[in-house]
Design an enzyme around this catalytic site. Structure first.
Site, mmCIF file in Angstrom:
data_model
loop_
_atom_site.group_PDB
_atom_site.id
_atom_site.type_symbol
_atom_site.label_atom_id
_atom_site.label_comp_id
_atom_site.label_asym_id
_atom_site.label_seq_id
_atom_site.Cartn_x
_atom_site.Cartn_y
_atom_site.Cartn_z
ATOM 1 N N TYR A 150 -14.946 23.556 -7.695
ATOM 2 C CA TYR A 150 -13.733 22.750 -7.844
ATOM 3 C C TYR A 150 -14.130 21.276 -7.715
ATOM 4 O O TYR A 150 -14.687 20.879 -6.692
ATOM 5 C CB TYR A 150 -12.764 23.165 -6.735
ATOM 6 C CG TYR A 150 -11.467 22.427 -6.658
ATOM 7 C CD1 TYR A 150 -10.429 22.745 -7.528
ATOM 8 C CD2 TYR A 150 -11.261 21.441 -5.695
ATOM 9 C CE1 TYR A 150 -9.207 22.075 -7.437
ATOM 10 C CE2 TYR A 150 -10.050 20.777 -5.597
ATOM 11 C CZ TYR A 150 -9.026 21.102 -6.475
ATOM 12 O OH TYR A 150 -7.831 20.435 -6.379
ATOM 13 N N GLY B 151 -15.962 7.251 -5.087
ATOM 14 C CA GLY B 151 -15.027 6.192 -4.677
ATOM 15 C C GLY B 151 -13.625 6.670 -4.391
ATOM 16 O O GLY B 151 -12.744 5.871 -4.056
ATOM 17 N N SER C 97 -9.818 10.633 0.057
ATOM 18 C CA SER C 97 -8.428 10.870 0.449
ATOM 19 C C SER C 97 -7.445 10.400 -0.627
ATOM 20 O O SER C 97 -6.399 10.999 -0.824
ATOM 21 C CB SER C 97 -8.122 10.162 1.772
ATOM 22 O OG SER C 97 -8.852 10.774 2.823
ATOM 23 N N GLY D 166 -5.475 26.116 -0.019
ATOM 24 C CA GLY D 166 -6.817 25.741 0.429
ATOM 25 C C GLY D 166 -6.824 25.306 1.882
ATOM 26 O O GLY D 166 -7.754 25.608 2.639
ATOM 27 N N GLU E 117 -10.414 19.538 2.370
ATOM 28 C CA GLU E 117 -9.054 19.888 1.915
ATOM 29 C C GLU E 117 -8.021 18.892 2.429
ATOM 30 O O GLU E 117 -6.886 19.256 2.748
ATOM 31 C CB GLU E 117 -8.662 21.313 2.378
ATOM 32 C CG GLU E 117 -9.605 22.410 1.899
ATOM 33 C CD GLU E 117 -9.438 22.796 0.456
ATOM 34 O OE1 GLU E 117 -8.573 22.214 -0.234
ATOM 35 O OE2 GLU E 117 -10.181 23.676 -0.015
ATOM 36 N N ARG F 185 5.380 11.628 7.264
ATOM 37 C CA ARG F 185 6.178 11.163 6.128
ATOM 38 C C ARG F 185 7.353 12.109 5.877
ATOM 39 O O ARG F 185 8.472 11.668 5.628
ATOM 40 C CB ARG F 185 5.272 11.089 4.900
ATOM 41 C CG ARG F 185 5.836 10.313 3.739
ATOM 42 C CD ARG F 185 4.931 10.413 2.537
ATOM 43 N NE ARG F 185 3.732 9.625 2.665
ATOM 44 C CZ ARG F 185 2.580 9.902 2.048
ATOM 45 N NH1 ARG F 185 2.464 10.979 1.307
ATOM 46 N NH2 ARG F 185 1.538 9.105 2.187
#
Length: 380
Positions: free
Chosen positions: A124, A130, A133, A242, A364, A376
């Site tokens: 995957y 660069g 996250s 995942g 993950e 959030r």
């Protein structure tokens, strides 16, 4: 482990099958795989025969069509022997699921039989040098040219890079940050596809990691997974599962180390008695077990929510991943402490689990990102 979650007979049977497979095919060899950085491809084929190559591939596509709780039970059982081996099964299953869920019929017909049997092993490819996250900031490009796309760019930290047969690759087909990303299935021997040197890592040594490099690699249009621009959506859809799997791998590894510690403190004598008889040892073990069971319960609840597509599934998957991986690392660290100097020796399995589980707090989605997701959603 106590079976108090109310697992069904089928779930208990799956768990038992995975535990037996692990005891026979993984646990006795895991230390050697770690030491020699051996990638146990023969074990993948055996896992494929049990259906572990297509855990949530639909039955009509040749998989075993299970839910996320069953998948977590399998990962947890296998990581009792070797977390990096178990985690790789999770990655392969994400590839197979993505082809089944989003690929058209010709793509499924060409790739799924091999992926489900694990005759073809999948990687995957989302992360780049660069963009970690901030995955949507990826820059690998796919430009349409006649009946193929031309891929250019580099993927970083790819499990199975250079060894595995097929790669699901997220690449930029448009300007929009997230809606400009498409998914492609790329064969290892495609001209223009090359691989960096195998990374030397702290842990996960039985799972090779390398850059995947695309230099004017031509990918047929029929190897695009789903519609152009939908790739990032697919990538995000796979992450809840995942995250549960990587959490389950931490639970299994931590349970192994807790079991090893219990045995060790009964045998180890200091000051004229087994160290198990010291109240401090008992308090430490009790705390480890309580935290592990709490993390496991949360993970199983989250797995049920992801299978049921509950509105709060992403928040629960993030909380479960956060708690299971933080707890897993912490339990193994305390197990190592109970072993004292012996825990630091490769003669015992604790140090390997200590190394292997550390990366689960990064994979993950980092645990900082998990907190961000939960926070959030709470404030939305």
């Amino acid at each position: 482990m106590t079976e108090q979650f109310g697992l069904t007979e089928d779930q208990l049977a799956i768990q038992d099958m995975a535990r037996k497979f692990t005891a026979d095919q993984i646990t006795p060899f895991a230390a050697e795989w770690d030491e020699k950085c051996h990638y146990p491809v023969d074990v993948w084929k055996a896992a494929g025969e049990l259906g572990f190559g297509g855990i949530y591939v639909s039955e009509e596509s040749g998989g075993i069509g299970l839910g996320r709780l069953e998948a977590a039970l399998i990962m947890e059982a296998m990581s009792y022997g070797c977390p990096s081996t178990s985690a790789f099964i999770s990655i392969h299953n994400m590839v197979a699921w993505m082809v089944d869920a989003f690929g058209d019929q010709q793509l499924k017909d060409r790739y799924l039989p091999g992926l489900v049997s694990m005759d073809l092993i999948g990687s995957y490819c989302l992360t780049e040098p660069g963009s970690g996250s901030d995955a949507a900031a990826l820059r690998t490009s796919a430009k349409l040219d006649g009946d193929s796309y031309v891929l250019n760019g580099t993927k970083q930290f790819i499990s199975g890079g250079g060894v595995n047969d097929v790669y699901i690759v997220m690449a930029r087909t448009g300007e929009h940050k997230s809606r400009g990303i498409s998914a492609f299935l790329v064969d290892k021997d495609t001209p223009g596809v090359s691989f960096g040197a195998t990374e030397k890592k702290l842990g996960w040594n039985s799972s090779p990691t390398a850059q995947v490099i695309f230099e004017d690699a031509r990918i047929p249009v029929e190897n695009r997974v789903g519609a152009e621009g939908d790739g990032f959506k697919f990538a995000m859809a796979g992450l809840d599962g995942g995250r549960l799997n990587i959490g389950a791998c931490s639970l299994g590894g931590a349970q192994r180390c807790l079991d090893e510690a219990v045995q060790y403190v009964k045998d180890r004598k200091q000051f004229g008695q087994a160290i198990a008889e010291f109240q401090n040892t008992q308090f430490t073990l009790a705390q480890m077990l309580a935290e592990l069971e709490a993390a496991r319960a949360l993970l199983y609840i989250a797995a049920d929510k992801v299978t049921a597509k509950s509105a709060d599934k992403t928040r629960f998957a993030a909380m479960a991943k956060l708690m299971a991986t933080d707890t897993g690392s912490s339990v193994v660290d305390r197990a190592l402490q109970l072993f004292g100097g012996y825990g630091y020796l490769k003669e015992y399995p604790i140090e390997r689990f200590w190394r292997d589980l550390r990366v689960h707090r990064i994979l993950e989605g980092t645990n900082e990102v998990m907190r961000m997701i939960v926070g959030r959603e709470m404030l939305a």
